[in-house]
Scaffold this active site. Structure first.
Site, PDB file in Angstrom:
ATOM      1  N   TRP A 256      -9.851  32.328   8.844  1.00 24.09           N
ATOM      2  CA  TRP A 256      -9.888  30.952   8.335  1.00 24.09           C
ATOM      3  C   TRP A 256      -9.858  30.088   9.582  1.00 24.09           C
ATOM      4  O   TRP A 256      -8.874  30.075  10.322  1.00 24.09           O
ATOM      5  CB  TRP A 256      -8.686  30.673   7.438  1.00 24.09           C
ATOM      6  CG  TRP A 256      -8.761  29.353   6.751  1.00 24.09           C
ATOM      7  CD1 TRP A 256      -9.379  29.072   5.573  1.00 24.09           C
ATOM      8  CD2 TRP A 256      -8.189  28.110   7.199  1.00 24.09           C
ATOM      9  NE1 TRP A 256      -9.241  27.746   5.258  1.00 24.09           N
ATOM     10  CE2 TRP A 256      -8.516  27.131   6.242  1.00 24.09           C
ATOM     11  CE3 TRP A 256      -7.447  27.729   8.314  1.00 24.09           C
ATOM     12  CZ2 TRP A 256      -8.123  25.797   6.360  1.00 24.09           C
ATOM     13  CZ3 TRP A 256      -7.058  26.407   8.437  1.00 24.09           C
ATOM     14  CH2 TRP A 256      -7.390  25.460   7.463  1.00 24.09           C
TER      15      TRP A 256
ATOM     16  N   HIS B  95      -1.613  -0.420 -12.545  1.00 19.07           N
ATOM     17  CA  HIS B  95      -1.507  -0.919 -11.171  1.00 19.07           C
ATOM     18  C   HIS B  95      -2.679  -0.481 -10.309  1.00 19.07           C
ATOM     19  O   HIS B  95      -2.553  -0.376  -9.101  1.00 19.07           O
ATOM     20  CB  HIS B  95      -0.173  -0.460 -10.560  1.00 19.07           C
ATOM     21  CG  HIS B  95       1.003  -0.950 -11.340  1.00 19.07           C
ATOM     22  ND1 HIS B  95       1.388  -2.276 -11.344  1.00 19.07           N
ATOM     23  CD2 HIS B  95       1.830  -0.308 -12.198  1.00 19.07           C
ATOM     24  CE1 HIS B  95       2.428  -2.422 -12.156  1.00 19.07           C
ATOM     25  NE2 HIS B  95       2.702  -1.243 -12.686  1.00 19.07           N
TER      26      HIS B  95
END
Ligand code: G6P
Length: 608
Positions: A74, A504
């Site tokens: 990885w 919001h």
């Protein structure tokens, strides 16, 4: 991240290494490579991308030999490419090396080596180690490795082969996992136990900083200054079956279906005549008396389980409880002292940031408790006490069964601790113990029932670009986890929000065809969440509603209804997440994604 394997014995090393790498591919799949030592010296094969590409290389150009090391990568330092793939070789070509982790001071070491005339072949941090060991080599690889290790900063599991020492692999670890496999006339190394299961179940977990010498005849473990160290051989309970797909198309789907069993296992022996038994954790009323606050640290899915844990802890123990992303905790100068209980949560027990957070907590004198799925991994070994989740090996990169067992563990911990402190009532305990015992069966029923509605929904919405998930209180983390599941395996953008926060900002996104998954099981915040659903519908948004069976009011508000069985509010996150896992899975498979190995991700994040 990154998986390493090594073999010394009598078989074809290439076969053993490929079998091991197949089991470790969940740790990374940017490239793979092997180095095998035979009569012609060190032989290398590398390929970019998944392991299948390396398999092809080896089919086209086989290497014979019974000593070797292999790696699945990885990428951290350096793009995925053949030249950045492991194994790396030393400048003289005499030594091959594989590495999982990050060498943090590689820049200064690289400058030093370059100044001495060493030419670098890759952009990795790893390559410096190969050159340093080659320079220290005076006929004994073990000694050369021991000499170099004090110069390295960072995290590493390393394995090395030298062409002058056929039949010997040297391996070591600091803050990265390493297991040694003990066989008959053959021995192994790996990042994780499943890589060894085809050959042996007898394993040794070396301590931090120890160095292992693996030959055909045995495994010897040394302290950093090369004194012989005791190495206990354990027999792992894991079996190869547990690491197979067993007829499912993907590990993730298999693991979703294993959840009833995983939860039942997590409860096994911990419920005693209607009471919660936490004796294995060593937590007692006496030890808890000094605790003034609780901090829970974790990453990814484990962090979302921890958020539910916070609500449960505050509800049942009345101790102020914070949840921290481990990577934030470490650098935020957190208030931790001997009156703090730090709970770490980790499926793998190896996540670098979580591990470092535990070290920080210990250094500050805090009591440490881990909730972990992998026996013998680094985090439980470091923690004062551990509650194992017993989900069995989780291979799919997207966590599923580990999550529901972490939620289960938190109910046990919070209510059990609350009982010891006298802040949770006997009635609460009885109610939740009874509820917990029903959960495995309820999850099984859900898995049988919800598939049709979920598949329909996945088909309908797989081509949208954005998804919103909303929930409140115990199911706010469910919204976060549902959104994470969808984005990590389908690559569709998804956000999880607390229902009360919609006004919001996120409400501005809502218009016809914009799908919101609303999680509104029976409980104190159900009505409030249904009001949020009304607000979305008033703006022509589409609502997929997860509600308790028989909730007719909810049914009327849903464009798509997904029902979960009735349960205690505190247990609803365990049930509510299941259809969200399935929704992510079926959306991703309809889009043709690689569900078990999503792009750019890895299962075990052993670098910061
Ligand atoms: C990675 C995995 C996630 C996991 C997270 C934390 O991101 O892909 O599934 O939740 O790491 O891992 P841990 O092993 O500490 O739970």
């Amino acid at each position: 991240m990154c998986g390493i394997v090594g073999y010394v014995g009598k078989r074809e090393a290439s076969e053993v290494l490929l079998e091991g790498l197949r089991r470790l591919e969940y740790r990374g799949y940017d490239s793979a490579g092997v180095s095998i030592l035979n009569g012609s010296g060190l032989q290398l094969r590398k390929a970019v991308g998944k392991l299948a590409n390396l398999e092809k290389e080896l089919r086209d150009a086989p290497i014979h030999g019974s000593v070797g090391i292999g790696h699945t990568r990885w990428a951290t330092h350096g793009a995925p490419s053949v030249r950045n793939s492991h194994p790396h070789q030393s400048y003289d070509g005499h030594l091959s090396l594989i590495h999982n982790g990050i060498i943090e001071n590689y820049r200064e070491l690289k400058h030093e080596l370059q100044a001495a005339g060493v030419k670098f072949e890759s952009d990795t941090d790893t390559e410096v180690v190969a050159h340093l060991v080659a320079r220290a080599y005076r006929g004994d690889l073990l000694k050369a490795v021991a000499e170099v290790l004090p110069r390295l900063r960072g995290a590493y599991a390393l394995a090395l082969l030298h062409q002058n020492e056929p039949g010997r692999v040297i391996a070591t670890r600091v803050a990265s996992p390493l297991v040694l496999g003990v066989g008959e006339g053959e021995n192994f190394i790996a990042s994780d136990v499943p890589a060894l299961l085809k050959y042996t179940r007898r394993v040794i977990f070396p301590e931090e900083g120890q160095i292992a010498e693996v030959t055909r005849d045995g495994v010897r473990v040394f302290t950093p200054d090369l004194k012989p160290a005791a190495a206990a051989v354990q027999t792992t309970e894991l079996t190869l079956d547990a690491a197979e797909k067993e007829g499912f198309e993907h590990f993730m789907l298999k693991e979703i279906h294993e959840q009833p069993r995983a939860i039942a296992e997590t409860l096994r022996g911990r419920l005693n005549e209607g009471a919660i038994d936490l004796s294995e954790t060593g937590l007692t009323a006496e030890t808890l008396k000094t605790v003034r606050r609780v901090a829970i640290v974790a990453c990814g899915t484990s962090l979302y389980a921890s958020m539910v844990g916070k609500y449960l802890f505050e509800r049942f123990t009345r101790l102020p409880t914070e949840t921290w992303s481990a990577s934030e905790f470490r650098y935020a100068n957190p208030v931790v002292d001997r009156h703090t209980l730090v709970i770490s949560v980790s499926q793998s027990g190896e996540t670098a940031d979580t591990l470092e957070a535990v070290k920080l907590a210990k250094a500050a004198g805090a009591a440490t408790l881990s909730v972990c799925n992998v026996m013998g991994s680094s985090i439980p070994r470091l923690s004062g006490a551990t509650l194992y989740t017993r989900a069995g090996p989780e291979i799919g990169v997207a966590s599923t069964k580990a999550y529901v067992t972490q939620l289960t563990a938190f109910v046990l911990l919070a209510v059990g601790t609350g009982r010891m402190l006298g802040t949770a009532t006997r009635e609460d305990e009885t109610r939740l113990v009874n509820g917990l015992m029903r959960v495995p069966g309820q999850v099984r029923a859900l898995l049988d029932k919800d598939i049709v509605a979920v598949k329909r929904c996945a088909r309908r919405y797989k081509d949208v670009f954005n998804f919103m998930y909303i929930g409140r209180h115990y199911n706010y983390p469910t919204a976060l986890e549902g959104a994470l599941k969808l984005k990590e395996i389908s690559y569709i953008h998804a956000e999880g929000y607390a229902g009360g926060e919609m006004k919001h900002g996120p409400l501005a996104l809502v218009e016809g065809t914009f799908p919101t998954i609303a999680i509104a099981p029976r409980g104190a915040t159900r009505e409030k969440l249904l009001s949020n659903v009304q607000e979305i519908r008033a703006r022509q948004g589409v609502v997929v509603l997860v509600a308790t069976e028989g909730d007719t009011e909810a049914a009327e508000l849903a464009d798509y209804l997904i029902e979960i069985p009735d349960c205690a509010e505190e247990l609803s996150p365990i049930l509510a997440v299941v259809p969200l896992q399935l929704l992510a899975y079926y959306t991703a498979t309809q889009l043709g994604r690689d569900v078990d190995k999503p792009r750019n991700l890895a299962k075990s994040v052993t670098v910061e």
